[in-house]
Design a protein around this motif. Structure first.
Motif, PDB file in Angstrom:
ATOM      1  N   LEU A 167       1.025  -1.123  -0.116  1.00 32.64           N
ATOM      2  CA  LEU A 167       0.046   0.087   0.005  1.00 32.64           C
ATOM      3  C   LEU A 167       0.828   1.364  -0.037  1.00 32.64           C
ATOM      4  O   LEU A 167       1.897   1.382   0.788  1.00 32.64           O
ATOM      5  N   ASN A 168       0.807   2.119  -0.869  1.00 38.36           N
ATOM      6  CA  ASN A 168       1.351   3.448  -1.168  1.00 38.36           C
ATOM      7  C   ASN A 168       2.903   3.006  -1.227  1.00 38.36           C
ATOM      8  O   ASN A 168       3.600   3.889  -0.642  1.00 38.36           O
ATOM      9  N   ARG A 213       4.778   1.535   0.738  1.00 35.49           N
ATOM     10  CA  ARG A 213       5.231   1.558   2.203  1.00 35.49           C
ATOM     11  C   ARG A 213       4.833   0.408   2.881  1.00 35.49           C
ATOM     12  O   ARG A 213       5.512  -0.507   3.634  1.00 35.49           O
ATOM     13  N   GLY A 259      -4.801   6.145   5.197  1.00 33.52           N
ATOM     14  CA  GLY A 259      -4.544   6.611   3.808  1.00 33.52           C
ATOM     15  C   GLY A 259      -5.670   6.011   3.017  1.00 33.52           C
ATOM     16  O   GLY A 259      -6.470   5.077   3.572  1.00 33.52           O
ATOM     17  N   ASP A 280      -5.403   4.018  -1.102  1.00 33.72           N
ATOM     18  CA  ASP A 280      -4.634   3.824  -2.231  1.00 33.72           C
ATOM     19  C   ASP A 280      -5.340   2.944  -3.430  1.00 33.72           C
ATOM     20  O   ASP A 280      -6.064   1.923  -3.152  1.00 33.72           O
TER      21      ASP A 280
END
Length: 351
Positions: free
Chosen positions: A5-6, A8, A76, A78
């Protein structure tokens, strides 16, 4: 589900699932540590109400920073995947611990209850009500530190009265009467649920059982709360009264705060020899009895010598009865939201 995810958070495995979200064990490739990633289920990503609720979860939980609360590190989205990143705990849930031992020792139960109260006191002081306090949402890590998880159904009250739909998310075995009725929820609703958890730790059982969620919810509303000593005869009267004060049907008659519960439990710990002697009808010299009664009258909010507590039996109180159809409606709403435990199998690792 994406592998990263993202760029990271590298997803390793699923560790739990609830009504709204799935929880994964993942590795943060930036800080080189394991984390828990809670991901909104795909069937809800097009539902704006659920997305708003998920965002509220993120903001509410991120406001809390306490040793007895599972930390939220990041949030977040994504490619349409909404997520929250939390600390990852190695240990077991309180539910698993109670089931394994068929109840806990009095000392262990008191110590765990104090730590849960510490978490609730911090949350309540920040205007956040958990609303789903139950053993499944309470984790015990490898260092025996208690951590309250899943503030995902909490809401910042901010001087606003919660709507009926917001009040239906607690697990029915730990429902407060006002949750079962779809009524107004405040910090004392968490205190009621905590009292049920404390009862279960002391006895190995929940106080109210039934063939359906509706039947159990009705008992929380209509039936008087039994004392823990009705199951475990060795429980001192003082702890009976702590549980019964937490679980009074009337919100106004419960403890005013989680911190007040801590104060009483600390008094118990400091004087438990006397409480246990009284519980076992052992001979105590007159001077100690006088000191105990003086101590209780001057410093405590409960009186263990009073054996006529309003919650001592299991009879129904007609003034607390409510329409069964309303209870069913509330419980049905609950079933459609968060009946599953979203963080039941999570474990803790060092950074």
């Amino acid at each position: 589900m994406k592998d990263i995810l993202n760029g990271r958070y590298e997803i390793i495995e699923e560790v739990g699932s609830g009504g709204m979200a799935q929880v994964y064990r993942a590795k943060c490739n930036v800080l080189n540590r394991f984390v828990a990633v809670k991901v909104l289920k795909r069937e809800f990503v097009n539902d704006q109400d659920f997305i708003d609720k998920f965002k509220q979860e993120s903001m509410s939980a991120a406001r809390l920073n306490h040793k007895n609360i599972v930390n939220v590190y990041d949030t977040g989205v994504d490619d349409g995947i909404y997520y929250i990143v939390m600390e990852y705990l190695e240990g077991i849930t309180l539910h698993e611990l109670i089931q394994k031992n068929k109840g806990l020792s009095t000392d262990t139960a008191v110590d765990i209850c104090i730590q849960i109260c510490e978490a609730l006191d911090h949350a309540h002081s920040n205007g956040i009500i958990h609303r789903d306090i139950k053993p499944h949402n309470i984790l015990i890590d490898k260092n025996n530190q208690v951590k309250v998880a899943d503030f995902g159904i909490a809401r910042a009250v901010s001087n606003k009265t919660m709507t009926n739909s917001d009040n239906t998310l607690g697990s029915v075995n730990y429902f407060s009467p006002e949750q079962a009725r779809g009524g107004y929820i405040d910090e004392k609703s968490d205190i009621y649920s905590l009292g049920i958890v404390f009862f279960e730790m002391l006895t190995g059982e929940v106080p109210f059982k039934g063939d359906s969620a509706i039947a159990i919810a009705l008992k929380h509303v209509n039936e008087q709360m039994p004392a823990p000593s009705s199951i475990n005869k060795e429980i001192p009267d003082f702890l009976n009264e702590v549980v019964l004060k937490c679980t009074n049907k009337k919100q106004t008659l419960r403890y005013n705060s989680a911190n007040a519960i801590i104060a009483d439990l600390m008094k118990y710990k400091a004087n438990k020899e006397l409480f246990w002697a009284e519980a076992g009808n052992q001979r105590i010299d007159d001077e100690k009895i006088a000191a105990l009664n003086r101590f209780l009258m001057e410093t405590s909010t409960v009186n263990p010598m009073d054996k006529t507590a309003q919650n001592s039996g299991s009879k129904k109180t007609s003034r607390n009865k409510v329409d069964n159809g309303k209870i069913k409606a509330v419980v049905d709403m609950k079933k459609n939201e968060a009946m599953d435990e979203s963080y039941d199998d999570a474990e803790d690792v060092d950074d």
